[in-house]
Design an enzyme around this catalytic site. Structure first.
Site, PDB file in Angstrom:
ATOM      1  N   CYS A  86      14.173 -35.292   2.338  1.00 60.17           N
ATOM      2  CA  CYS A  86      14.390 -34.161   3.251  1.00 60.17           C
ATOM      3  C   CYS A  86      15.545 -33.279   2.791  1.00 60.17           C
ATOM      4  O   CYS A  86      15.740 -32.190   3.331  1.00 60.17           O
ATOM      5  CB  CYS A  86      14.657 -34.666   4.658  1.00 60.17           C
ATOM      6  SG  CYS A  86      13.571 -35.995   5.162  1.00 60.17           S
ATOM      7  N   HIS A 336       9.031 -29.910  10.305  1.00 58.50           N
ATOM      8  CA  HIS A 336       9.816 -30.389   9.177  1.00 58.50           C
ATOM      9  C   HIS A 336       8.999 -30.385   7.881  1.00 58.50           C
ATOM     10  O   HIS A 336       8.524 -31.425   7.437  1.00 58.50           O
ATOM     11  CB  HIS A 336      10.299 -31.808   9.523  1.00 58.50           C
ATOM     12  CG  HIS A 336      11.313 -32.382   8.608  1.00 58.50           C
ATOM     13  ND1 HIS A 336      11.941 -31.668   7.611  1.00 58.50           N
ATOM     14  CD2 HIS A 336      11.826 -33.639   8.533  1.00 58.50           C
ATOM     15  CE1 HIS A 336      12.781 -32.467   6.968  1.00 58.50           C
ATOM     16  NE2 HIS A 336      12.728 -33.671   7.502  1.00 58.50           N
TER      17      HIS A 336
END
Lengths: 398, 140
Positions: A86, A336
């Site tokens: 991420c 996301h």
């Protein structure tokens, strides 16, 4: 090292785009950032591509950046592929910063892109689960929600945090996200809706877990010389850049934020920028799971350990609060798209520092001066109880 | 016969005198323990590390029930952090309790069990490690 400036930023909106591939998402963000900087693809001297799961989702395991940049008209120059889960996007930004700070380039492009909707949710979920030590956790029942939930229950026990405290993070972020045209979701959630949603893994309800997404974000970085000629005013300088990896190993100790990657990275970034958390005007933190936002407040030093609960309940981190956090809507609203997330945080902070955030614009600690200092906190993956990668940047309006 | 779901982390009892245990490691220099076992110490980076049998009894540090299951599992998946006296916190499936987030209190004593999770093509029973609430009055 040389001073480095953000000449321009751009995003491809986050959402579900089954008819668009990684190349097209990336091209739009890169083009938008270059347009924002007043530069063209021919001006880019080095390009960095942040992406996490393109290999597992599409099969393009190798040279993903080269395929995307070539499609966007950028070829022949040095290209580096960055995979830090991420934190891939912010890692790409940091490498671009290093290249210019070192004097090797005057214009560099950092692009983060991710395509997670593929009509095969188990495939996407299996890809995301690889942002861990797969040899250790595979087949054990482990998942990211379980990992977060077990840690958050320890936090609840130590500091008396409740599920409602975590739900208030979602309420705040989705209120902000409703004002962000680039977000995937535009609905402001109520406390009742968040608490009443399906339980994924106590204390996490569905809306406390960020959704998957497609999207891209980019930043053009440049030297002072180039900024003076081209960059939009006011200039935004990279005042601090830190990247750390997991160091803490699961041990039977009271969890302390000072053991974690977020604390170590932010301390490094503050030292580099010569500022402290009290100087910041606006912040984006990594809220892949909403309770983690409270811990992020503590990691970056906005408050003491266990005091993040008070910050959310007192509205301190609202857009109208003393120190606004996740004005973009965070991952709760944006979803996301993993590789794009870090660069989208940077884009939001650049817009805020330039006074271009529209209805989300923060006044800054001193409204006569407007916001001057912004921080991004972008964690990636998990290994043995710590973030596998953690990237913190501090941006300063000049 | 029983075979472990992963190599190098589980010792399966070979006789009645023997017992099942998890294989960890301990640094002979700084005494930091780890699971799964390591060859380089995570604390001091030394290579003077030995494999050790880990305690079969631990304490529950955190507990949750997941209604979303990873590949190969069906919800609910009950999981916890188990603290072992060697100084190791490990993540483990929990068995022998209801799928209720409040089924077990923190600090509850838990015992290691190796339970079958599937059969392989030769008919072997593939076993994984789990922890279950310890029976009152001693190791069950």
């Amino acid at each position: 090292v040389r001073d480095v400036f953000v000449a321009g930023v751009g995003v491809h909106s986050f959402g579900k785009f089954l008819d668009k591939n990684l190349k097209e998402l990336g091209r739009v963000a890169a083009k938008t950032a270059l347009d924002d900087a007043g530069l063209s693809v021919k001006d880019v001297q080095a390009a960095y591509f942040g992406n996490a799961y393109g290999g597992l989702i599409t099969g393009q395991e190798s040279v993903r950046g080269q395929t995307v940049f070539l499609y966007a008209g950028i070829s022949g120059i040095p290209v580096l592929n960055l995979e830090n889960a991420c934190a891939s996007g912010s890692s790409a930004f940091r490498e671009a910063w290093l290249g210019i700070a070192a004097g090797e380039y005057d214009v560099a492009l950092a692009l983060g892109a991710e395509k997670l909707y593929c009509n095969d949710t188990p495939r996407t979920m299996a890809a995301i689960a690889t942002s861990s030590d797969t040899e250790v956790v595979s087949d054990t029942g482990w998942s990211f929600p379980v990992n977060y939930a077990l840690n958050i229950r320890l936090y609840m026990e130590m500091y008396g945090a409740t599920q409602a405290d975590f739900a208030r993070v979602v309420v705040k972020n989705t209120r902000n996200g409703a004002l962000n045209p680039h977000a995937q979701f535009h609905k402001a959630m109520t406390l009742e809706e968040v608490l009443g949603a399906r339980e994924v893994c106590y204390p996490l309800t569905l809306y406390m877990c960020s959704a998957i997404g497609d999207g891209a974000a980019a930043a053009v970085l440049c030297s002072r010389e180039v900024a003076g000629k081209y960059a939009r005013k006011p200039f935004v300088q990279v005042a601090g850049s830190a990247l750390v990896s997991a160091a803490f190993m699961n041990e039977p100790v009271k969890p302390s934020i000072k053991l974690g990657a977020g604390y170590r990275a932010s301390q490094q970034a503050y030292a580099q920028a010569g500022i402290g958390p009290e100087d910041l005007d606006v912040i984006e933190v990594h809220d892949a799971f909403s309770p983690a936002e409270l811990q992020a407040y503590e990691e970056i030093g906005l408050c003491g350990e266990g005091e993040g609960i008070r910050l959310i309940n007192d509205g301190i981190t609202d857009i109208s609060g003393r120190i606004p956090v996740n004005t973009s809507g965070g991952l709760a609203s944006k979803g996301h798209p993993v590789g794009a997330t870090g660069l989208a945080q940077i884009a939001e902070m650049v817009w805020q520092l330039r006074g271009e955030a529209g209805p989300r614009q923060v006044p800054g600690r001193n409204p006569n001066r407007g916001p001057v200092l912004a921080l991004t906190h972008n964690g990636g993956g998990t290994i043995e109880g710590d973030a596998a990668a953690m990237c913190v940047h501090i941006l300063k309006r000049i | 016969m029983r075979i472990p779901f992963k190599k190098g982390i589980m010792h399966l009892a070979e006789s009645k005198a023997d017992e099942d245990y998890l294989i960890g490691s301990r640094c002979r220099d700084c005494s930091a323990a780890a699971f799964p076992p390591r060859v380089v110490c995570h604390k001091c980076a030394g290579e003077n590390v030995e494999e050790i049998p880990l305690s079969r009894r631990g304490e529950l540090a955190s507990f949750t029930v997941s209604w979303a299951a990873p590949e190969g599992f069906k919800p609910p998946v009950i999981m916890g952090f188990i603290d072992l006296p060697e100084g190791v916190r490990l993540l483990s499936l929990i068995t022998g309790c209801e799928p209720d987030k409040d089924a077990l209190p923190g600090g509850r004593e838990m015992d290691l069990v190796f339970e079958g999770i599937r059969s392989d093509q030769e008919g072997n029973q593939v076993v994984a490690f789990m922890f279950r609430p310890a029976a009152a009055g001693g190791i069950s």
